[in-house]
Scaffold this active site. Structure first.
Site, PDB file in Angstrom:
ATOM      1  N   TRP A 152       0.835  -1.207   0.000  1.00 39.51           N
ATOM      2  CA  TRP A 152       0.000   0.000   0.000  1.00 39.51           C
ATOM      3  C   TRP A 152       0.864   1.249   0.000  1.00 39.51           C
ATOM      4  CZ3 TRP A 152      -0.877  -4.338   2.979  1.00 39.51           C
ATOM      5  CH2 TRP A 152      -2.047  -5.058   2.660  1.00 39.51           C
ATOM      6  N   HIS A 171      -6.959   1.411   2.903  1.00 38.05           N
ATOM      7  CA  HIS A 171      -8.019   0.431   2.640  1.00 38.05           C
ATOM      8  C   HIS A 171      -9.080   0.538   3.731  1.00 38.05           C
ATOM      9  CE1 HIS A 171      -5.109  -2.692   4.719  1.00 38.05           C
ATOM     10  NE2 HIS A 171      -5.234  -1.596   5.393  1.00 38.05           N
ATOM     11  N   ARG A 197      -4.410   6.403  -1.913  1.00 39.82           N
ATOM     12  CA  ARG A 197      -3.120   5.792  -2.256  1.00 39.82           C
ATOM     13  C   ARG A 197      -2.204   6.857  -2.834  1.00 39.82           C
ATOM     14  NH1 ARG A 197      -4.262   0.009  -3.135  1.00 39.82           N
ATOM     15  NH2 ARG A 197      -5.633  -0.416  -1.359  1.00 39.82           N
ATOM     16  N   GLN A 211     -13.833   1.532  -1.529  1.00 37.71           N
ATOM     17  CA  GLN A 211     -13.811   0.083  -1.298  1.00 37.71           C
ATOM     18  C   GLN A 211     -15.032  -0.339  -0.495  1.00 37.71           C
ATOM     19  OE1 GLN A 211     -10.119  -0.898   0.726  1.00 37.71           O
ATOM     20  NE2 GLN A 211      -9.137  -1.440  -1.222  1.00 37.71           N
ATOM     21  N   VAL A 254      -5.304 -12.308   6.466  1.00 38.27           N
ATOM     22  CA  VAL A 254      -6.114 -13.526   6.266  1.00 38.27           C
ATOM     23  C   VAL A 254      -5.198 -14.736   6.057  1.00 38.27           C
ATOM     24  CG1 VAL A 254      -8.290 -12.565   5.417  1.00 38.27           C
ATOM     25  CG2 VAL A 254      -6.371 -12.808   3.837  1.00 38.27           C
ATOM     26  N   ALA A 297     -13.216 -12.502   5.645  1.00 37.74           N
ATOM     27  CA  ALA A 297     -13.159 -11.074   5.315  1.00 37.74           C
ATOM     28  C   ALA A 297     -12.975 -10.947   3.812  1.00 37.74           C
ATOM     29  CB  ALA A 297     -12.009 -10.392   6.048  1.00 37.74           C
TER      30      ALA A 297
HETATM   31  N1  DAH Z   1      -7.480  -4.475   2.010  1.00 31.76           N
HETATM   32  C1  DAH Z   1      -7.099  -5.117   0.772  1.00 31.76           C
HETATM   33  C2  DAH Z   1      -6.605  -4.098  -0.233  1.00 31.76           C
HETATM   34  O1  DAH Z   1      -6.860  -2.942  -0.084  1.00 31.76           O
HETATM   35  C3  DAH Z   1      -8.281  -5.868   0.181  1.00 31.76           C
HETATM   36  C4  DAH Z   1      -8.618  -7.060   1.015  1.00 31.76           C
HETATM   37  C5  DAH Z   1      -8.069  -8.271   0.712  1.00 31.76           C
HETATM   38  C6  DAH Z   1      -9.481  -6.951   2.078  1.00 31.76           C
HETATM   39  C7  DAH Z   1      -8.352  -9.413   1.465  1.00 31.76           C
HETATM   40  C8  DAH Z   1      -9.806  -8.059   2.829  1.00 31.76           C
HETATM   41  C9  DAH Z   1      -9.232  -9.286   2.509  1.00 31.76           C
HETATM   42  O2  DAH Z   1     -10.633  -8.015   3.871  1.00 31.76           O
HETATM   43  O3  DAH Z   1      -9.538 -10.401   3.263  1.00 31.76           O
HETATM   44  O4  DAH Z   1      -5.958  -4.465  -1.179  1.00 31.76           O
END
Ligand code: DAH
Length: 330
Positions: A152, A171, A197, A211, A254, A297
């Site tokens: 990020w 995010h 970003r 998002q 995760v 998630a």
């Molecule tokens: N937060 C991640 C992003 O911005 C996206 C994401 C991926 C969220 C996997 C989640 C997850 O909750 O389990 O790229």
């Protein structure tokens, strides 16, 4: 004809007059220089005796003033009436086009996403855009120095030295930790919101976009539940049959982590979300007992959903502020 008869006649003429032309004709009929009925009487005055002249003359003059006065009144009335008629609303005329605004396509998609997840009994939760380093990274199993932070590109907010690190959230995932700290499972939430970003922009990258985070936690939540929820959502959102593909992937928060691809009718495979089972370190950070709880998630880009749904080729169009673009999404 006597003056009195003349007065009666003129009154009845004026009463029944309906147009300016009729009024003019009445004027000519009684006051006309050549053959006006009253004019004739006035002309004949010279043949009368002094006494007759005095009586009939003054009565005739009085009647002339009266006729003029009444005719003017009537003409004014007719003119005012015509004006009113002109201004009257004509229901047979074609209407004027009403120019109304439209919702921005991102707003429309946001509303739709909220509606679909609400129908699946998800609660809608929001969190701050200005976020702490701890929520945005540490609580999500991305400690300082972890190379995954490079996933990020972050807009850091200038702070006094040694104070808590502040940033624009990269995010919506930090809201997972914020929510779990103050709520007990079982629950299922989505978190729509704006993220930031520090990146160069191009057709598929913006410095801010939207998002939708999803989180479902309970004693026995599995990947099967994730699959059901996601597939139900996408079918409702795109209103068609869709093929799904799940690929192993990596996100620090995760384990296992997956990426979800979809294929719409006649289309190519499209990557639409990151997801997985909540990492035990994330549960530990919010003081949940990871031996008793499981959860899934996911995170997806709202802009990307809108681009796919409406065939928009460049994410920057959403932020152009150009109504020639937005008005296409009626
Ligand atoms: N937060 C991640 C992003 O911005 C996206 C994401 C991926 C969220 C996997 C989640 C997850 O909750 O389990 O790229």
């Amino acid at each position: 004809m006597s003056i009195e008869q003349l007065r009666k006649e003129v009154m009845s003429d004026i009463n029944s007059a309906k147009t300016r032309e009729q009024c003019d004709a009445i004027r000519v009929k009684f006051l006309g220089r050549k053959e006006g009925k009253l004019t004739e009487i006035l002309k004949s005055l010279k043949e009368m005796s002094v006494e007759e002249k005095r009586v009939i003359g003054s009565a005739a003059n009085e009647l002339r003033q009266y006729i003029e006065h009444e005719l003017n009144k009537k003409t004014e009335y007719i003119v005012a009436h015509e004006q009113k008629k002109k201004n009257r609303f004509d229901v047979t005329k074609p209407g004027k086009r009403v120019v109304s605004g439209v919702l921005h396509p991102l707003t429309k998609v946001d509303k739709e996403v909220r509606t679909i997840f609400s129908s699946l009994n998800f609660t809608i939760v929001e969190g701050p855009e200005l976020e702490t380093e701890v929520y945005n990274f540490d609580s999500l199993n991305i400690p300082a120095g972890h190379s995954a932070r490079d996933m990020w590109d972050t807009l850091w907010v200038k702070q006094a030295p040694n104070s808590e690190g502040l940033l624009m959230r990269t995010h919506t995932s930090p809201v997972q930790a914020r929510y779990m700290e103050s709520h007990n499972p079982p629950f299922q939430i989505i978190v729509p919101g704006r993220v930031f970003r520090y990146e160069a922009t191009d057709a598929s990258h913006e410095i801010n976009f939207y998002q939708i985070e999803g989180l479902m936690v309970g004693p026995d939540i599995t990947l099967a539940n994730l699959k059901f929820v996601i597939e139900t959502f996408f079918k409702k959102f795109f209103k068609q049959k869709i093929e799904f593909r799940y690929r192993p992937s990596y996100f620090p928060f995760v384990e296992p982590g997956i990426e979800v691809d979809i294929k719409l009718k006649g289309g190519k495979w499209l990557e639409v979300m990151g997801a997985g089972m909540v990492h035990r370190n994330v549960f530990d950070a919010v003081k949940y007992n990871h031996t008793e709880l499981q959860g899934f998630a996911f995170g997806m880009g709202l802009d990307r959903l809108a681009m796919i749904k409406y065939g928009v080729p460049d994410v920057r169009l959403f932020y152009s502020g150009d109504i020639r673009f937005t008005k296409n999404f009626k």
